[in-house]
Design a protein around this motif. Structure first.
Motif, PDB file in Angstrom:
ATOM      1  N   LYS A  28       0.842  -1.207   0.000  1.00  0.00           N
ATOM      2  CA  LYS A  28       0.000   0.000   0.000  1.00  0.00           C
ATOM      3  C   LYS A  28       0.870   1.246   0.000  1.00  0.00           C
ATOM      4  N   ASN A  29       1.863   1.272   0.881  1.00  0.00           N
ATOM      5  CA  ASN A  29       2.620   2.519   1.039  1.00  0.00           C
ATOM      6  C   ASN A  29       3.674   2.732  -0.044  1.00  0.00           C
ATOM      7  N   LYS A  33       2.209   6.098  -3.391  1.00  0.00           N
ATOM      8  CA  LYS A  33       3.207   7.140  -3.679  1.00  0.00           C
ATOM      9  C   LYS A  33       3.568   7.178  -5.166  1.00  0.00           C
ATOM     10  N   ARG A  98      -4.067   9.480   4.919  1.00  0.00           N
ATOM     11  CA  ARG A  98      -2.871  10.293   5.123  1.00  0.00           C
ATOM     12  C   ARG A  98      -2.057  10.428   3.833  1.00  0.00           C
ATOM     13  N   GLU A 126      -1.140  12.103  16.892  1.00  0.00           N
ATOM     14  CA  GLU A 126      -1.013  13.367  16.149  1.00  0.00           C
ATOM     15  C   GLU A 126      -0.349  13.125  14.802  1.00  0.00           C
ATOM     16  N   ARG A 127      -0.901  13.763  13.774  1.00  0.00           N
ATOM     17  CA  ARG A 127      -0.243  13.628  12.466  1.00  0.00           C
ATOM     18  C   ARG A 127      -0.184  15.011  11.809  1.00  0.00           C
ATOM     19  N   PRO A 128       0.712  15.853  12.326  1.00  0.00           N
ATOM     20  CA  PRO A 128       0.800  17.223  11.814  1.00  0.00           C
ATOM     21  C   PRO A 128       1.434  17.281  10.418  1.00  0.00           C
ATOM     22  N   ASP A 130       3.422  20.233   9.621  1.00  0.00           N
ATOM     23  CA  ASP A 130       4.296  21.405   9.693  1.00  0.00           C
ATOM     24  C   ASP A 130       5.581  21.253   8.866  1.00  0.00           C
ATOM     25  N   ILE A 131       6.111  20.036   8.798  1.00  0.00           N
ATOM     26  CA  ILE A 131       7.371  19.823   8.063  1.00  0.00           C
ATOM     27  C   ILE A 131       7.165  20.098   6.567  1.00  0.00           C
ATOM     28  N   SER A 169      10.518  11.603   8.554  1.00  0.00           N
ATOM     29  CA  SER A 169       9.134  11.391   8.134  1.00  0.00           C
ATOM     30  C   SER A 169       9.089  10.723   6.766  1.00  0.00           C
ATOM     31  N   VAL A 170       8.314   9.647   6.692  1.00  0.00           N
ATOM     32  CA  VAL A 170       8.213   8.898   5.438  1.00  0.00           C
ATOM     33  C   VAL A 170       7.551   9.747   4.359  1.00  0.00           C
ATOM     34  N   THR A 171       6.342  10.240   4.647  1.00  0.00           N
ATOM     35  CA  THR A 171       5.625  10.968   3.591  1.00  0.00           C
ATOM     36  C   THR A 171       6.285  12.308   3.263  1.00  0.00           C
ATOM     37  N   ASP A 312       4.132  -0.058  12.023  1.00  0.00           N
ATOM     38  CA  ASP A 312       2.929  -0.670  11.437  1.00  0.00           C
ATOM     39  C   ASP A 312       2.798  -2.158  11.783  1.00  0.00           C
ATOM     40  N   ILE A 334       7.076   6.101  17.419  1.00  0.00           N
ATOM     41  CA  ILE A 334       6.689   6.967  16.287  1.00  0.00           C
ATOM     42  C   ILE A 334       5.394   7.738  16.556  1.00  0.00           C
ATOM     43  N   ARG A 379      -4.019  -1.474  10.869  1.00  0.00           N
ATOM     44  CA  ARG A 379      -3.072  -2.426  11.465  1.00  0.00           C
ATOM     45  C   ARG A 379      -3.610  -3.045  12.750  1.00  0.00           C
TER      46      ARG A 379
HETATM   47  N1  EPU Z   1       5.469  14.447  11.928  1.00  0.00           N
HETATM   48  C1  EPU Z   1       5.491  15.759  12.342  1.00  0.00           C
HETATM   49  N2  EPU Z   1       5.291  16.747  11.427  1.00  0.00           N
HETATM   50  C2  EPU Z   1       5.058  16.470  10.109  1.00  0.00           C
HETATM   51  C3  EPU Z   1       5.048  15.126   9.688  1.00  0.00           C
HETATM   52  C4  EPU Z   1       5.262  14.132  10.631  1.00  0.00           C
HETATM   53  O1  EPU Z   1       5.677  16.044  13.515  1.00  0.00           O
HETATM   54  O2  EPU Z   1       4.876  17.423   9.335  1.00  0.00           O
HETATM   55  C5  EPU Z   1       5.694  13.362  12.905  1.00  0.00           C
HETATM   56  C6  EPU Z   1       4.508  12.443  13.107  1.00  0.00           C
HETATM   57  O3  EPU Z   1       3.579  12.974  14.005  1.00  0.00           O
HETATM   58  C7  EPU Z   1       5.157  11.175  13.610  1.00  0.00           C
HETATM   59  C8  EPU Z   1       6.532  11.204  12.939  1.00  0.00           C
HETATM   60  O4  EPU Z   1       6.690  12.506  12.396  1.00  0.00           O
HETATM   61  O5  EPU Z   1       5.337  11.250  14.999  1.00  0.00           O
HETATM   62  C9  EPU Z   1       6.755  10.216  11.861  1.00  0.00           C
HETATM   63  O6  EPU Z   1       5.620  10.106  11.035  1.00  0.00           O
HETATM   64  P1  EPU Z   1       5.735   9.983   9.462  1.00  0.00           P
HETATM   65  O7  EPU Z   1       5.564  11.356   8.888  1.00  0.00           O
HETATM   66  O8  EPU Z   1       6.932   9.196   9.061  1.00  0.00           O
HETATM   67  O9  EPU Z   1       4.458   9.134   9.163  1.00  0.00           O
HETATM   68  P2  EPU Z   1       3.617   9.236   7.839  1.00  0.00           P
HETATM   69  O10 EPU Z   1       4.545   9.579   6.728  1.00  0.00           O
HETATM   70  O11 EPU Z   1       2.435  10.068   8.083  1.00  0.00           O
HETATM   71  C10 EPU Z   1       3.898   6.781   6.985  1.00  0.00           C
HETATM   72  C11 EPU Z   1       2.962   5.641   6.680  1.00  0.00           C
HETATM   73  C12 EPU Z   1       2.425   5.079   7.976  1.00  0.00           C
HETATM   74  C13 EPU Z   1       3.584   4.624   8.849  1.00  0.00           C
HETATM   75  C14 EPU Z   1       4.558   5.799   9.069  1.00  0.00           C
HETATM   76  C15 EPU Z   1       5.800   5.411   9.826  1.00  0.00           C
HETATM   77  C16 EPU Z   1       2.018   6.289   4.570  1.00  0.00           C
HETATM   78  C17 EPU Z   1       0.834   6.765   3.828  1.00  0.00           C
HETATM   79  N3  EPU Z   1       1.867   6.139   5.876  1.00  0.00           N
HETATM   80  O12 EPU Z   1       3.108   7.746   7.663  1.00  0.00           O
HETATM   81  O13 EPU Z   1       1.636   3.961   7.623  1.00  0.00           O
HETATM   82  O14 EPU Z   1       3.090   4.195  10.086  1.00  0.00           O
HETATM   83  O15 EPU Z   1       4.974   6.335   7.795  1.00  0.00           O
HETATM   84  O16 EPU Z   1       6.459   4.372   9.184  1.00  0.00           O
HETATM   85  O17 EPU Z   1       3.058   6.035   3.992  1.00  0.00           O
HETATM   86  C18 EPU Z   1      -0.171   2.427   7.739  1.00  0.00           C
HETATM   87  O18 EPU Z   1       0.151   2.032   6.608  1.00  0.00           O
HETATM   88  O19 EPU Z   1      -1.013   1.816   8.447  1.00  0.00           O
HETATM   89  C19 EPU Z   1       0.461   3.647   8.271  1.00  0.00           C
HETATM   90  C20 EPU Z   1      -0.052   4.318   9.288  1.00  0.00           C
END
Ligand code: EPU
Length: 424
Positions: A28-29, A33, A98, A126-128, A130-131, A169-171, A312, A334, A379
């Motif tokens: 999926k992930n 993308k 997301r 939290e899923r901000p 800001d980055i 951050s992954v995304t 995950d 995380i 998950r």
């Molecule tokens: N964060 C910030 N600010 C931002 C972005 C992220 O503070 O602008 C923080 C988040 O709050 C978190 C940390 O950075 O504490 C890391 O989060 P990340 O941004 O890496 O997570 P994501 O990119 O939103 C992806 C996957 C998630 C997976 C995480 C960690 C996708 C669509 N989602 O999320 O997958 O858990 O990376 O590996 O790729 C899932 O598939 O079930 C899932 C939740």
């Protein structure tokens, strides 16, 4: 609960009888993308090994709303973005996942502007964003907030420069990697995420002519280039989270379970934990066979960015730890809401104590009893299916639609290795 949204699972009551092969599908992930990246190109991108999951359908609808054409037949998907014209994301669909946030990179780079809502997705803390906002501002984009929507604009293109991600951050890594090939000068990204799906995204972008160095390391450098239609189809990487989930099941209920279609190097951290727990593993190049031992050992598990243990896979592994002798510790580094699902496992008989939002202890081994519960997210929903699979009695796990977001035909695959699971 709506119709066809509940799994009925007859628990094995501790018996270890699951047997046979269970296939892992495309990640999926990764697919979400590369679908987003495909809108950078004024042509057609083809993908294979695409899972038939609800998030792919939703993202396809978002792309169509922007003027792209998406076709999905079997495990093949095509995105044709020649006529891409819209830069406003459908707020309802974008809020459903997301992954929609990654679209802001290619849209801003190609059309000079993007309007989007706060992305939704799982309720795991939290899923901000800001980055993302501060990064694009650094690259010269202007930013406006109006009501529930955000707009980034860079009508003359984004500039080059350096971005240091304050959090891995992954995304965010993916979004900037997608925007950067169309920037006016090279972009250096530092403190990047290193997940295999990021390497795969870079490979897809390279197949379109992008010049990217360092994907899979903390520093990625992207040089401006002209992107063109890729000449061959891109295969989505296997879903290492699905694989980890099936392996966790094998560790507690597998007579001999073979998880096929995997890249075992992507699972190093998961395999290490399973090995420490005493699971019997045979690791092949693209398959892993697991047998549940008589006794599982407790472990200390800490989620971490790749190559560490994936957040995950934390919930399914938690279920396995309820069957380990002694006290295990799980540290979720995380997300701050990703231990909430454990209350339902406790109601099934697990001895899990959440010490704080990031730490839980698990005392085992405890038999689990059947219950009727709703899956809270993709998950944790799968974790409940695993718990129901080993419990004594018949459980109902609701919110199947959430699990459909990330797992294709999960009940068919589990039934294929001997679990009595149906959907109604
Ligand atoms: N964060 C910030 N600010 C931002 C972005 C992220 O503070 O602008 C923080 C988040 O709050 C978190 C940390 O950075 O504490 C890391 O989060 P990340 O941004 O890496 O997570 P994501 O990119 O939103 C992806 C996957 C998630 C997976 C995480 C960690 C996708 C669509 N989602 O999320 O997958 O858990 O990376 O590996 O790729 C899932 O598939 O079930 C899932 C939740």
């Amino acid at each position: 609960m709506t119709s066809k949204n509940v799994f009925t699972i007859e628990g094995l009551a501790g018996k270890k009888t699951l047997k046979g092969s269970i296939p892992v599908y495309g990640a999926k992930n990764n697919v979400l993308k590369v679908m987003a990246a495909a809108i950078l190109i004024e042509g057609e991108s083809k993908f294979t090994n695409v899972p038939n999951i609800a998030d792919v359908t939703s993202l396809g609808r978002i792309l169509e709303g922007l003027g792209a054409f998406v076709t999905h037949k079997g495990s093949e998907l095509t995105v044709s973005a020649k006529g891409l014209s819209g830069s406003v994301l459908d707020p309802v669909l974008a809020k459903s996942m997301r992954a929609s946030i990654v679209l802001i990179g290619p849209l801003l780079a190609r059309l000079g502007s993007v309007t989007f809502p706060h992305p939704g997705g799982d309720v795991i803390g939290e899923r901000p964003i800001d980055i993302f906002i501060s990064g694009f501002q650094k690259l010269g984009a202007s930013y406006l907030e109006s009501g529930d929507s955000y707009t980034l604009s860079a009508p003359n293109g984004i500039s080059g420069g350096e971005i240091f991600f304050r959090i891995v951050s992954v995304t965010a890594t993916e979004t900037f990697m997608m925007a950067a090939p169309l920037a006016k000068a090279p972009i250096t990204l530092k403190n990047c995420a290193m997940e295999p799906e990021i390497v795969a995204l870079a490979e897809f972008l390279k197949s379109c002519g992008a010049n990217i160095e360092g994907a899979g390391t903390p520093t990625i450098i992207i040089h401006p280039s002209t992107l063109t239609q890729p000449t061959s189809a891109f295969a989505i990487v296997p879903d290492r989270i699905e694989a980890a989930t099936f392996l966790a099941l094998g560790a507690i209920a597998g007579e001999e379970l073979t998880v096929t279609g995997v890249i075992s190097e992507h699972l190093d951290a998961v395999l290490e934990i399973l090995h420490m727990m005493g699971a019997m593993l045979t690791v092949g190049k693209d398959s892993i066979t697991i047998r549940a031992p008589q006794t599982l050992n407790s472990v200390k598990l800490r989620t971490h960015e790749y190559p560490g243990f994936p957040t995950d896979a934390q919930a399914p592994m938690m279920v396995a730890l309820t069957q380990a002798e002694g006290e295990s510790t799980v540290v979720e580094t995380i997300f701050n809401g990703r231990l909430n699902y454990t209350t339902e496992l406790v109601s099934m008989g697990a001895k899990i104590a959440v010490v704080n939002p990031h730490r839980a202890t698990v005392k085992g081994k405890t038999p689990l009893k059947a219950r009727d519960i709703d899956g809270p997210d993709i998950r944790a929903g799968l974790a409940y299916i695993l718990a129901a699979a080993i419990a004594d009695g018949t459980s109902h796990v609701g919110n199947a639609h959430l699990m459909d977001r990330g797992y294709e035909a999960i009940e068919k695959r589990l039934a294929g290795v001997g679990l009595k699971i149906t959907r109604s």
